[in-house]
Write a protein that holds these residues in place. Structure first.
Motif, PDB file in Angstrom:
ATOM      1  N   ILE A 271      -6.056   9.261 -11.230  1.00 61.13           N
ATOM      2  CA  ILE A 271      -6.994   8.574 -10.348  1.00 61.13           C
ATOM      3  C   ILE A 271      -8.340   8.372 -11.040  1.00 61.13           C
ATOM      4  CG2 ILE A 271      -8.286   8.782  -8.191  1.00 61.13           C
ATOM      5  CD1 ILE A 271      -5.878  10.289  -7.034  1.00 61.13           C
ATOM      6  N   ALA A 272      -8.808   9.411 -11.730  1.00 55.67           N
ATOM      7  CA  ALA A 272     -10.125   9.340 -12.366  1.00 55.67           C
ATOM      8  C   ALA A 272     -10.153   8.293 -13.482  1.00 55.67           C
ATOM      9  CB  ALA A 272     -10.511  10.717 -12.921  1.00 55.67           C
TER      10      ALA A 272
ATOM     11  N   GLN B 110     -19.214   2.619   8.803  1.00 58.17           N
ATOM     12  CA  GLN B 110     -18.467   3.688   8.129  1.00 58.17           C
ATOM     13  C   GLN B 110     -17.093   3.210   7.696  1.00 58.17           C
ATOM     14  OE1 GLN B 110     -18.270   7.397  10.217  1.00 58.17           O
ATOM     15  NE2 GLN B 110     -20.466   7.533  10.569  1.00 58.17           N
ATOM     16  N   GLU B 111     -16.434   2.458   8.576  1.00 56.37           N
ATOM     17  CA  GLU B 111     -15.077   2.004   8.288  1.00 56.37           C
ATOM     18  C   GLU B 111     -15.040   1.125   7.044  1.00 56.37           C
ATOM     19  OE1 GLU B 111     -11.756   0.635  11.314  1.00 56.37           O
ATOM     20  OE2 GLU B 111     -13.151  -1.000  10.918  1.00 56.37           O
ATOM     21  N   GLU B 112     -15.999   0.237   6.932  1.00 53.40           N
ATOM     22  CA  GLU B 112     -16.021  -0.636   5.762  1.00 53.40           C
ATOM     23  C   GLU B 112     -16.186   0.157   4.484  1.00 53.40           C
ATOM     24  OE1 GLU B 112     -18.410  -4.566   4.045  1.00 53.40           O
ATOM     25  OE2 GLU B 112     -18.887  -3.756   6.022  1.00 53.40           O
ATOM     26  N   ALA B 113     -17.081   1.137   4.516  1.00 50.79           N
ATOM     27  CA  ALA B 113     -17.299   1.967   3.325  1.00 50.79           C
ATOM     28  C   ALA B 113     -16.053   2.784   2.989  1.00 50.79           C
ATOM     29  CB  ALA B 113     -18.503   2.884   3.547  1.00 50.79           C
ATOM     30  N   VAL B 114     -15.422   3.362   4.014  1.00 47.59           N
ATOM     31  CA  VAL B 114     -14.233   4.185   3.784  1.00 47.59           C
ATOM     32  C   VAL B 114     -13.101   3.350   3.204  1.00 47.59           C
ATOM     33  CG1 VAL B 114     -12.408   5.492   4.945  1.00 47.59           C
ATOM     34  CG2 VAL B 114     -14.799   5.950   5.489  1.00 47.59           C
ATOM     35  N   TRP B 115     -12.830   2.201   3.820  1.00 44.96           N
ATOM     36  CA  TRP B 115     -11.711   1.380   3.359  1.00 44.96           C
ATOM     37  C   TRP B 115     -11.971   0.771   1.984  1.00 44.96           C
ATOM     38  CZ3 TRP B 115      -6.951   1.715   4.494  1.00 44.96           C
ATOM     39  CH2 TRP B 115      -6.527   2.099   5.754  1.00 44.96           C
ATOM     40  N   LYS B 116     -13.225   0.489   1.664  1.00 48.87           N
ATOM     41  CA  LYS B 116     -13.536   0.005   0.318  1.00 48.87           C
ATOM     42  C   LYS B 116     -13.188   1.064  -0.716  1.00 48.87           C
ATOM     43  CE  LYS B 116     -17.071  -3.569   0.842  1.00 48.87           C
ATOM     44  NZ  LYS B 116     -18.480  -3.954   0.576  1.00 48.87           N
ATOM     45  N   MET B 117     -13.523   2.311  -0.412  1.00 53.17           N
ATOM     46  CA  MET B 117     -13.214   3.402  -1.338  1.00 53.17           C
ATOM     47  C   MET B 117     -11.697   3.584  -1.453  1.00 53.17           C
ATOM     48  SD  MET B 117     -14.068   7.448  -0.975  1.00 53.17           S
ATOM     49  CE  MET B 117     -12.865   7.536   0.353  1.00 53.17           C
ATOM     50  N   VAL B 118     -11.007   3.589  -0.307  1.00 49.60           N
ATOM     51  CA  VAL B 118      -9.551   3.737  -0.325  1.00 49.60           C
ATOM     52  C   VAL B 118      -8.906   2.617  -1.126  1.00 49.60           C
ATOM     53  CG1 VAL B 118      -7.484   3.707   1.118  1.00 49.60           C
ATOM     54  CG2 VAL B 118      -9.472   5.026   1.833  1.00 49.60           C
ATOM     55  N   ALA B 119      -9.361   1.380  -0.896  1.00 47.98           N
ATOM     56  CA  ALA B 119      -8.802   0.236  -1.614  1.00 47.98           C
ATOM     57  C   ALA B 119      -9.013   0.368  -3.109  1.00 47.98           C
ATOM     58  CB  ALA B 119      -9.430  -1.060  -1.105  1.00 47.98           C
ATOM     59  N   PHE B 120     -10.217   0.770  -3.498  1.00 46.76           N
ATOM     60  CA  PHE B 120     -10.533   0.902  -4.920  1.00 46.76           C
ATOM     61  C   PHE B 120      -9.631   1.939  -5.586  1.00 46.76           C
ATOM     62  CE2 PHE B 120     -13.095   2.880  -8.335  1.00 46.76           C
ATOM     63  CZ  PHE B 120     -13.262   1.766  -9.143  1.00 46.76           C
ATOM     64  N   ILE B 121      -9.457   3.097  -4.944  1.00 46.14           N
ATOM     65  CA  ILE B 121      -8.642   4.161  -5.527  1.00 46.14           C
ATOM     66  C   ILE B 121      -7.172   3.754  -5.593  1.00 46.14           C
ATOM     67  CG2 ILE B 121      -7.777   6.500  -5.137  1.00 46.14           C
ATOM     68  CD1 ILE B 121     -10.521   7.213  -4.010  1.00 46.14           C
ATOM     69  N   LEU B 122      -6.640   3.229  -4.494  1.00 42.76           N
ATOM     70  CA  LEU B 122      -5.223   2.881  -4.464  1.00 42.76           C
ATOM     71  C   LEU B 122      -4.893   1.743  -5.423  1.00 42.76           C
ATOM     72  CD1 LEU B 122      -4.234   3.122  -0.681  1.00 42.76           C
ATOM     73  CD2 LEU B 122      -3.865   4.781  -2.506  1.00 42.76           C
ATOM     74  N   GLU B 123      -5.692   0.685  -5.398  1.00 43.64           N
ATOM     75  CA  GLU B 123      -5.419  -0.451  -6.269  1.00 43.64           C
ATOM     76  C   GLU B 123      -5.495  -0.044  -7.732  1.00 43.64           C
ATOM     77  OE1 GLU B 123      -8.066  -3.582  -5.219  1.00 43.64           O
ATOM     78  OE2 GLU B 123      -7.279  -3.788  -3.173  1.00 43.64           O
ATOM     79  N   SER B 124      -6.516   0.744  -8.072  1.00 39.47           N
ATOM     80  CA  SER B 124      -6.663   1.181  -9.466  1.00 39.47           C
ATOM     81  C   SER B 124      -5.472   2.025  -9.897  1.00 39.47           C
ATOM     82  CB  SER B 124      -7.958   1.991  -9.631  1.00 39.47           C
ATOM     83  OG  SER B 124      -9.075   1.253  -9.194  1.00 39.47           O
ATOM     84  N   THR B 125      -5.091   2.980  -9.070  1.00 40.33           N
ATOM     85  CA  THR B 125      -4.005   3.893  -9.414  1.00 40.33           C
ATOM     86  C   THR B 125      -2.668   3.174  -9.494  1.00 40.33           C
ATOM     87  OG1 THR B 125      -5.216   5.665  -8.300  1.00 40.33           O
ATOM     88  CG2 THR B 125      -2.891   6.060  -8.790  1.00 40.33           C
ATOM     89  N   VAL B 126      -2.424   2.264  -8.567  1.00 43.59           N
ATOM     90  CA  VAL B 126      -1.137   1.573  -8.511  1.00 43.59           C
ATOM     91  C   VAL B 126      -0.890   0.766  -9.784  1.00 43.59           C
ATOM     92  CG1 VAL B 126      -0.060  -0.431  -7.420  1.00 43.59           C
ATOM     93  CG2 VAL B 126      -0.768   1.500  -6.029  1.00 43.59           C
ATOM     94  N   PHE B 127      -1.876   0.037 -10.248  1.00 44.11           N
ATOM     95  CA  PHE B 127      -1.648  -0.807 -11.425  1.00 44.11           C
ATOM     96  C   PHE B 127      -1.558   0.009 -12.711  1.00 44.11           C
ATOM     97  CE2 PHE B 127      -3.163  -4.051  -8.466  1.00 44.11           C
ATOM     98  CZ  PHE B 127      -2.172  -4.994  -8.648  1.00 44.11           C
TER      99      PHE B 127
ATOM    100  N   ALA C 127       0.784  -8.406  -3.027  1.00 43.74           N
ATOM    101  CA  ALA C 127      -0.387  -8.619  -2.174  1.00 43.74           C
ATOM    102  C   ALA C 127      -1.679  -8.217  -2.882  1.00 43.74           C
ATOM    103  CB  ALA C 127      -0.232  -7.818  -0.876  1.00 43.74           C
ATOM    104  N   VAL C 128      -1.673  -7.065  -3.542  1.00 47.17           N
ATOM    105  CA  VAL C 128      -2.890  -6.568  -4.174  1.00 47.17           C
ATOM    106  C   VAL C 128      -3.285  -7.450  -5.354  1.00 47.17           C
ATOM    107  CG1 VAL C 128      -3.967  -4.594  -5.278  1.00 47.17           C
ATOM    108  CG2 VAL C 128      -2.312  -4.236  -3.455  1.00 47.17           C
ATOM    109  N   ALA C 129      -2.310  -7.833  -6.180  1.00 49.42           N
ATOM    110  CA  ALA C 129      -2.609  -8.682  -7.333  1.00 49.42           C
ATOM    111  C   ALA C 129      -3.139 -10.032  -6.881  1.00 49.42           C
ATOM    112  CB  ALA C 129      -1.357  -8.869  -8.189  1.00 49.42           C
ATOM    113  N   ALA C 130      -2.507 -10.639  -5.884  1.00 51.27           N
ATOM    114  CA  ALA C 130      -2.936 -11.951  -5.402  1.00 51.27           C
ATOM    115  C   ALA C 130      -4.354 -11.890  -4.857  1.00 51.27           C
ATOM    116  CB  ALA C 130      -1.979 -12.457  -4.326  1.00 51.27           C
ATOM    117  N   THR C 131      -4.636 -10.864  -4.043  1.00 46.84           N
ATOM    118  CA  THR C 131      -5.967 -10.745  -3.451  1.00 46.84           C
ATOM    119  C   THR C 131      -7.020 -10.475  -4.512  1.00 46.84           C
ATOM    120  OG1 THR C 131      -4.994  -9.884  -1.404  1.00 46.84           O
ATOM    121  CG2 THR C 131      -7.337  -9.496  -1.743  1.00 46.84           C
ATOM    122  N   ALA C 132      -6.716  -9.568  -5.451  1.00 44.97           N
ATOM    123  CA  ALA C 132      -7.691  -9.220  -6.485  1.00 44.97           C
ATOM    124  C   ALA C 132      -8.015 -10.408  -7.373  1.00 44.97           C
ATOM    125  CB  ALA C 132      -7.161  -8.062  -7.333  1.00 44.97           C
ATOM    126  N   VAL C 133      -6.998 -11.144  -7.791  1.00 46.67           N
ATOM    127  CA  VAL C 133      -7.220 -12.284  -8.681  1.00 46.67           C
ATOM    128  C   VAL C 133      -7.927 -13.407  -7.947  1.00 46.67           C
ATOM    129  CG1 VAL C 133      -6.067 -14.067 -10.030  1.00 46.67           C
ATOM    130  CG2 VAL C 133      -5.298 -11.701 -10.190  1.00 46.67           C
TER     131      VAL C 133
END
Length: 536
Positions: A10-11, A259-276, A125-131
């Motif tokens: 993750i790091a 709060q929700e926006e901040a939390v989900w942004k962090m979750v998205a960043f961690i999951l997307e980074s780790t998945v790829f 979904a993640v690749a399409a959205t990110a690109v």
């Protein structure tokens, strides 16, 4: 269980994704090669991709985030092209890529080839959205790509189940296949429709932001599990709930939204980074499983499958774009300004991702009669190379293709003008409402406080117009940019004074936290306005 490898994954993934934000390259296109390289670095442990984790634990939050950020109105306006891609193309790719692969790759029996076709059919979904987000594609193309990637996983997973039943000898008929598709689609949408209203009601009636955000994190898992429990599509249930909640997010308490926006942004960043990064790390496992298949021979098959995947997408996209327009005047009138450039981009933007790998890894080792699953290792290898090929080859060349086609850029001036007009209309309504409230003796305010309310409202009204105004010749900033920069400098000065007073024991830590939180909220509002201006 040793947690250190997971923490390290993750790091390191987060560091690479963070570095990518400073470049023109979308993060997935750096993370995948980094994973490929890291897989052969001495000391790096094996990270085996477990489909029992990816599908129920990683896919729901990724889809939920994509659905929350999608526009229900835009998706409804583009329902025809989205359906043609997410359902029509996915089934077309399953059959055509499967049959042609069977004809060109002798080692693959037809049933196993159809399983492969279903596995590699859905763009990610993640690749399409990110690109799309990073390259700032035209809004209609972005909507179509996001809409396709939200729904196509459900189509592909159902097609995979039907093809797998035939491959392992459980029997599959056309009637059974149609029934399974109907159950998955209607059931998944039905579960989403049943859940979305009570979940939204609960979100609007909970008054504690921490509880609301805990609920927000649980929603995608609950929707997915509830649908899968009745053998319906968990993907569709998650998407339906996410679209509804995103469309009505404004009705939720403001503290929860922040709060929700901040939390989900962090979750998205961690999951997307780790998945790829995880995708690239699968290379040793996939190569180890090739067994009797030579690497050179398998690479030749991989090139064949990659070319088929790319070609079949274009074979579908161009007729699906122009044939309905030729046959229906209504479609021509509703979908104006469509040229050959849009399907060219949509066709090349079909990057595959972790869902394809997760489905492939879930292929059983044996058939119903106990025999080894035919060419399972080759299917895994071809899935892996297709995912890598589409992410790297198509992902890296997509910006050049966009520049070559000279797609019309978003009219930021017109968007800012529309934003300013909307803000002006809202401010006038707020002004009238304030006059109505102040006319009541119960709402009487001292004149300085009344003026403060009007000043804040005037500031919001003028902020967007100022972005359209003159630019500072020295700094290149608009008046609004300069205002926000000076406001942040003033806030930082106050923050330093508060800390100094705490250090001098003139205020305690609890008071310091209260004062800093107030400043943080003001500064967050300034940054939010700046981010909105840049994203527009």
């Amino acid at each position: 269980m040793d947690a250190l490898p997971l923490v390290a994954l993750i790091a390191v993934s987060a560091v690479i994704a963070g570095a990518a934000r400073r470049t023109a390259v979308p993060a997935p296109l750096l993370l995948v090669p980094a994973g490929l390289i890291a897989a052969y670095v001495p000391g790096v442990p094996e990270y085996a991709l477990d489909p029992h984790i990816v599908l129920p634990l990683l896919l729901p939050p990724l889809l939920h985030m994509a659905a929350l950020d999608s526009s229900y109105l835009d998706l409804r306006a583009n329902a025809r092209p989205v359906a043609m891609l997410s359902v029509g193309y996915t089934l077309f790719a399953t059959v055509t890529v499967g049959v042609l692969t069977h004809l060109l790759v002798p080692e693959l029996p037809l049933t196993a080839a159809l399983v492969l076709g279903a596995v590699i059919a859905p763009p990610d979904a993640v690749a399409a959205t990110a690109v799309a987000r990073r390259l700032k594609l035209p809004s209609r193309i972005t909507t179509i790509l996001q809409g396709e990637s939200l729904v196509n996983d459900a189509t592909a997973i159902t097609a995979y189940r039907v093809a797998l039943a035939a491959a392992i000898g459980e029997g599959a008929s056309w009637a059974g296949a149609v029934a399974e598709f109907a159950l998955a689609a209607i059931g998944g949408i039905g579960v989403g429709l049943l859940l979305m209203v009570p979940i939204h009601w609960l979100r609007t009636h909970l008054r504690e932001p921490l509880l609301q955000n805990t609920l927000s994190l649980l929603i995608p898992f609950f929707a997915y599990a509830a649908a899968e429990q009745v053998h319906a599509s968990g993907v569709l249930a998650v998407v339906v709930v996410g679209l509804y909640l995103g469309h009505r997010r404004w009705q939720v308490d403001f503290a929860t939204r922040l709060q929700e926006e901040a939390v989900w942004k962090m979750v998205a960043f961690i999951l997307e980074s780790t998945v790829f990064a995880l995708i690239g790390l699968q290379l040793p496992y996939v190569l180890k499983g090739l067994g009797a298949y030579g690497v050179g021979e398998s690479l030749g098959y991989a090139v064949i499958v990659f070319v088929l995947v790319v070609a079949m997408r274009y074979v579908w996209v161009f007729p699906a774009t122009f044939l309905p327009r030729a046959l229906s005047r209504r479609i021509r009138e509703r979908e104006t300004g469509v040229t050959w450039k849009a399907p060219m981009i949509v066709g090349w933007a079909g990057m595959r991702g972790v869902v394809s790998l997760a489905i492939a890894f879930s292929i059983p080792l044996t058939t119903a009669d106990g025999a080894p699953f035919p060419a399972r290792n080759l299917v895994l290898f071809l899935t892996f190379t297709t995912v890598i090929g589409t992410l790297v080859v198509q992902g890296l060349t997509l910006p050049a293709l966009i520049r070559l086609l000279r797609l019309p850029k978003r009219d930021t001036q017109a968007e800012t003008l529309a934003e300013a007009q909307a803000q002006s209309e809202a401010s006038r309504a707020a002004d009238r409402r304030l006059d109505e409230l102040l006319a009541d003796d119960r709402d009487a305010l001292p004149e300085p406080l009344e003026n403060r309310l009007r000043t804040v409202m005037e500031r919001r009204r003028n902020a967007v117009w100022e972005r359209l105004g003159a630019v500072n010749e020295v700094t290149g900033e608009s008046a609004d940019d300069t205002y926000r920069r000076l406001a942040r400098e003033m806030i930082e000065t106050e923050r330093q004074v508060f800390v100094r007073l705490r250090d001098q024991r003139r205020i305690d830590d609890e008071m310091l936290r209260t004062l800093l939180r107030r400043l943080d909220l003001e500064e967050a509002a300034a940054y939010r306005e700046e981010d909105d201006a840049e994203s527009g």
